[in-house]
Design a protein around this motif. Structure first.
Motif, PDB file in Angstrom:
ATOM      1  N   ILE A 109      42.600  39.459  43.929  1.00 28.44           N
ATOM      2  CA  ILE A 109      43.133  38.194  44.213  1.00 28.44           C
ATOM      3  C   ILE A 109      43.025  37.606  42.928  1.00 28.44           C
ATOM      4  O   ILE A 109      43.988  36.696  42.276  1.00 28.44           O
ATOM      5  CB  ILE A 109      42.440  37.578  45.167  1.00 28.44           C
ATOM      6  N   LEU A 110      42.090  37.567  42.030  1.00 26.93           N
ATOM      7  CA  LEU A 110      41.661  36.817  40.746  1.00 26.93           C
ATOM      8  C   LEU A 110      42.865  37.680  39.978  1.00 26.93           C
ATOM      9  O   LEU A 110      43.448  36.637  39.063  1.00 26.93           O
ATOM     10  CB  LEU A 110      40.524  37.052  40.180  1.00 26.93           C
ATOM     11  N   GLY A 111      42.919  38.835  39.938  1.00 32.62           N
ATOM     12  CA  GLY A 111      43.975  39.353  38.805  1.00 32.62           C
ATOM     13  C   GLY A 111      45.502  38.893  39.149  1.00 32.62           C
ATOM     14  O   GLY A 111      46.404  38.707  38.083  1.00 32.62           O
ATOM     15  N   LEU A 112      45.809  38.825  40.619  1.00 32.20           N
ATOM     16  CA  LEU A 112      47.134  38.571  40.792  1.00 32.20           C
ATOM     17  C   LEU A 112      47.359  37.061  40.571  1.00 32.20           C
ATOM     18  O   LEU A 112      48.309  36.533  40.073  1.00 32.20           O
ATOM     19  CB  LEU A 112      47.353  38.572  42.342  1.00 32.20           C
ATOM     20  N   LEU A 113      46.259  36.127  40.456  1.00 32.12           N
ATOM     21  CA  LEU A 113      46.372  34.539  40.168  1.00 32.12           C
ATOM     22  C   LEU A 113      46.613  34.518  38.512  1.00 32.12           C
ATOM     23  O   LEU A 113      47.438  33.645  38.331  1.00 32.12           O
ATOM     24  CB  LEU A 113      44.950  34.034  40.526  1.00 32.12           C
ATOM     25  N   PHE A 114      45.963  35.487  37.869  1.00 34.07           N
ATOM     26  CA  PHE A 114      46.053  35.496  36.398  1.00 34.07           C
ATOM     27  C   PHE A 114      47.551  35.705  36.102  1.00 34.07           C
ATOM     28  O   PHE A 114      48.401  34.926  35.320  1.00 34.07           O
ATOM     29  CB  PHE A 114      45.348  36.462  35.656  1.00 34.07           C
ATOM     30  N   VAL A 115      48.383  36.798  36.750  1.00 37.35           N
ATOM     31  CA  VAL A 115      49.630  37.008  36.706  1.00 37.35           C
ATOM     32  C   VAL A 115      50.499  36.161  37.028  1.00 37.35           C
ATOM     33  O   VAL A 115      51.598  35.902  36.559  1.00 37.35           O
ATOM     34  CB  VAL A 115      49.974  38.363  37.314  1.00 37.35           C
ATOM     35  N   LEU A 143      42.217  43.123  35.665  1.00 39.73           N
ATOM     36  CA  LEU A 143      41.482  42.843  36.698  1.00 39.73           C
ATOM     37  C   LEU A 143      41.983  43.178  38.252  1.00 39.73           C
ATOM     38  O   LEU A 143      41.054  43.588  39.116  1.00 39.73           O
ATOM     39  CB  LEU A 143      41.332  41.234  36.739  1.00 39.73           C
ATOM     40  N   ALA A 144      43.095  43.232  38.354  1.00 40.55           N
ATOM     41  CA  ALA A 144      43.672  43.727  39.757  1.00 40.55           C
ATOM     42  C   ALA A 144      43.319  45.151  39.948  1.00 40.55           C
ATOM     43  O   ALA A 144      42.928  45.897  40.837  1.00 40.55           O
ATOM     44  CB  ALA A 144      45.099  43.559  39.783  1.00 40.55           C
ATOM     45  N   THR A 145      43.614  45.761  38.841  1.00 37.34           N
ATOM     46  CA  THR A 145      43.328  47.329  38.832  1.00 37.34           C
ATOM     47  C   THR A 145      41.762  47.690  38.954  1.00 37.34           C
ATOM     48  O   THR A 145      41.434  48.596  39.732  1.00 37.34           O
ATOM     49  CB  THR A 145      43.673  48.018  37.537  1.00 37.34           C
ATOM     50  N   ALA A 146      40.889  46.951  38.169  1.00 44.16           N
ATOM     51  CA  ALA A 146      39.607  47.021  38.370  1.00 44.16           C
ATOM     52  C   ALA A 146      39.140  46.779  39.845  1.00 44.16           C
ATOM     53  O   ALA A 146      38.086  47.404  40.247  1.00 44.16           O
ATOM     54  CB  ALA A 146      38.819  46.268  37.680  1.00 44.16           C
ATOM     55  N   GLY A 147      39.709  45.795  40.453  1.00 44.13           N
ATOM     56  CA  GLY A 147      39.360  45.477  41.758  1.00 44.13           C
ATOM     57  C   GLY A 147      39.510  46.581  42.746  1.00 44.13           C
ATOM     58  O   GLY A 147      38.915  46.852  43.686  1.00 44.13           O
ATOM     59  N   ALA A 148      40.862  47.113  42.525  1.00 50.35           N
ATOM     60  CA  ALA A 148      41.103  48.104  43.448  1.00 50.35           C
ATOM     61  C   ALA A 148      40.308  49.397  43.184  1.00 50.35           C
ATOM     62  O   ALA A 148      39.844  50.046  44.249  1.00 50.35           O
ATOM     63  CB  ALA A 148      42.557  48.626  43.334  1.00 50.35           C
ATOM     64  N   VAL A 149      39.945  49.741  42.007  1.00 45.12           N
ATOM     65  CA  VAL A 149      38.820  50.670  41.832  1.00 45.12           C
ATOM     66  C   VAL A 149      37.422  50.572  42.450  1.00 45.12           C
ATOM     67  O   VAL A 149      36.980  51.401  42.969  1.00 45.12           O
ATOM     68  CB  VAL A 149      38.765  50.877  40.418  1.00 45.12           C
ATOM     69  N   VAL A 150      36.943  49.385  42.395  1.00 42.20           N
ATOM     70  CA  VAL A 150      35.823  49.073  42.956  1.00 42.20           C
ATOM     71  C   VAL A 150      35.656  49.081  44.463  1.00 42.20           C
ATOM     72  O   VAL A 150      34.998  49.485  45.180  1.00 42.20           O
ATOM     73  CB  VAL A 150      35.408  47.627  42.471  1.00 42.20           C
ATOM     74  N   MET A 151      37.075  48.530  44.895  1.00 43.69           N
ATOM     75  CA  MET A 151      37.188  48.558  46.429  1.00 43.69           C
ATOM     76  C   MET A 151      37.255  50.114  46.937  1.00 43.69           C
ATOM     77  O   MET A 151      36.526  50.352  47.920  1.00 43.69           O
ATOM     78  CB  MET A 151      38.203  47.552  46.898  1.00 43.69           C
ATOM     79  N   VAL A 152      37.942  50.808  46.394  1.00 42.37           N
ATOM     80  CA  VAL A 152      38.211  52.032  46.859  1.00 42.37           C
ATOM     81  C   VAL A 152      37.031  52.829  46.557  1.00 42.37           C
ATOM     82  O   VAL A 152      36.199  53.691  47.581  1.00 42.37           O
ATOM     83  CB  VAL A 152      39.335  52.832  46.109  1.00 42.37           C
ATOM     84  N   GLY A 153      36.363  52.753  45.382  1.00 45.66           N
ATOM     85  CA  GLY A 153      35.121  53.514  44.913  1.00 45.66           C
ATOM     86  C   GLY A 153      35.372  54.835  44.332  1.00 45.66           C
ATOM     87  O   GLY A 153      36.425  55.445  44.477  1.00 45.66           O
ATOM     88  N   ILE A 154      34.469  55.447  43.558  1.00 44.64           N
ATOM     89  CA  ILE A 154      34.539  56.610  43.013  1.00 44.64           C
ATOM     90  C   ILE A 154      33.935  57.661  43.495  1.00 44.64           C
ATOM     91  O   ILE A 154      33.853  59.013  42.772  1.00 44.64           O
ATOM     92  CB  ILE A 154      34.548  56.668  41.411  1.00 44.64           C
ATOM     93  N   THR A 155      33.299  57.611  44.503  1.00 50.43           N
ATOM     94  CA  THR A 155      32.384  58.450  45.096  1.00 50.43           C
ATOM     95  C   THR A 155      33.348  59.592  45.729  1.00 50.43           C
ATOM     96  O   THR A 155      34.219  59.340  46.344  1.00 50.43           O
ATOM     97  CB  THR A 155      31.335  57.768  46.187  1.00 50.43           C
TER      98      THR A 155
END
Length: 348
Positions: free
Chosen positions: A307-313, A156-168
């Motif tokens: 934040i959700l990913g860090l909460l899981f960890v 989740l944390a990795t997916a969040g960083a990917v979404v925030m930075v973007g792939i464009t």
């Protein structure tokens, strides 16, 4: 049987109540210190991504990193001698060379080359891969036990960083491909460094480990600079880069690596690595006043996932600690009963 079991537990806690309270408070303080160190470290790294970008506008990136490491290494060693007073044993020198090779030289050199060839978008996108590589390596070498919450949190944390930075903006030119390979090497180097720190931290205090690794890394970066930087004028640091360089030496280097090493000593490597996903949030928020960046919905969604990913960890770590504490209490209770010092002895 439950009332008898409860009374036995109360007898044991009455006897060891003070020790348990002191131990509990020490554990709470250590946990707060570890997470505080992780939070500071990632905030400092996030700020450095902006300040460093300003600094390398007037200085060669490799030379900038060389001066950063060459100044930070001696400062860390002096700090270690004053605070910890531990000298390395001769048989451990090869281990420190490997730490300097992976965590300092490889980590920073490969990132700079990847940033130059692939661009800041891809470079930022690759950094959240560090917790994935760290967890994968830790599972392969059986340093950490796999758990569902830990794996979900890292994803989740990795997916969040990917979404925030973007792939464009990612192109598939050869130069970009080479840059991505450098960034993969960058993340792998940092992951290996976090894993290799664990055994050496059992024999040496954290600042000593960080300082010696930085000394090795600065020597390797010096050799790299001699090989690749042939223009004498590039070895001169422009005065406009002095303030960013001073910031880079103290805050995201000396203090941050000492904090990361301390945190890595008292928590899982994957948790230390997962905290890297905080960096994009800090960088984005700081870019608003500096570069007039506008936060989009993509950044908000990505931050929420991080934040959700860090909460899981964090929940996984809490559950593991609670399970270990329960096992310790049950073991203490059984020992009291077997030694004849438990509830039944008091009643008789």
């Amino acid at each position: 049987h439950y009332p008898l079991r409860r009374q036995r537990q109360m007898c044991i806690r009455d006897r060891y109540g003070e020790e348990n309270f002191i131990g509990l408070m020490a554990n709470v303080l250590r946990t707060a210190t570890v997470y505080g160190a992780l939070l500071y470290s990632q905030v400092a790294f996030g700020v450095y991504s902006v300040v460093g970008k300003l600094g390398i506008q007037y200085c060669d990136p490799i030379i900038f990193s060389l001066f950063r490491e060459s100044c930070a290494g001696p400062l860390l060693v002096i700090m270690a001698l004053v605070v910890e007073g531990v000298l390395p044993r001769l048989r451990d020198i090869p281990y420190f060379i490997i730490l300097g090779l992976t965590g300092v030289w490889g980590n920073q050199l490969f990132f700079i080359l990847g940033l130059k060839l692939a661009g800041s978008v891809i470079a930022s996108l690759m950094q959240p891969a560090i917790p994935v590589f760290t967890t994968f390596i830790a599972l392969i070498v059986r340093i950490e036990a796999p758990t569902v919450l830990k794996i979900i949190g890292v994803i989740l944390a990795t997916a969040g960083a990917v979404v925030m930075v973007g792939i464009t903006g990612i192109s598939l030119h050869n130069q970009t491909t080479i840059g991505i390979l450098f960034l993969i090497a960058n993340t792998l180097s940092m992951s290996i460094y976090l894993i290799l720190q664990k055994p050496i931290l059992k024999r040496y205090p954290p600042i000593t480990v960080t300082g010696l690794a930085y000394i090795v890394g600065s020597c390797l970066m010096g050799l790299t600079s001699l090989i690749y930087i042939h223009q004498p004028e590039k070895w001169i640091v422009d005065r406009r880069s002095l303030l960013p360089l001073g910031f880079a030496i103290i805050f995201p280097t000396v203090l941050t690596y000492a904090c990361l090493t301390y945190a890595n000593k008292y928590t899982d490597s994957s948790i230390v690595a997962a905290s890297n996903t905080i960096q994009p949030i800090v960088s984005t928020l700081l870019s608003i006043p500096v570069f007039h960046t506008v936060i989009s919905g993509r950044e908000l969604v990505g931050g929420g996932l991080i934040i959700l990913g860090l909460l899981f960890v964090s929940v996984d770590k809490y559950l593991q600690n609670r399970k270990a504490k329960k096992i310790a209490e049950d073991t203490l209770e059984r020992n009291e009963i077997n030694n004849g010092e438990g509830f039944y002895k008091r009643v008789s």
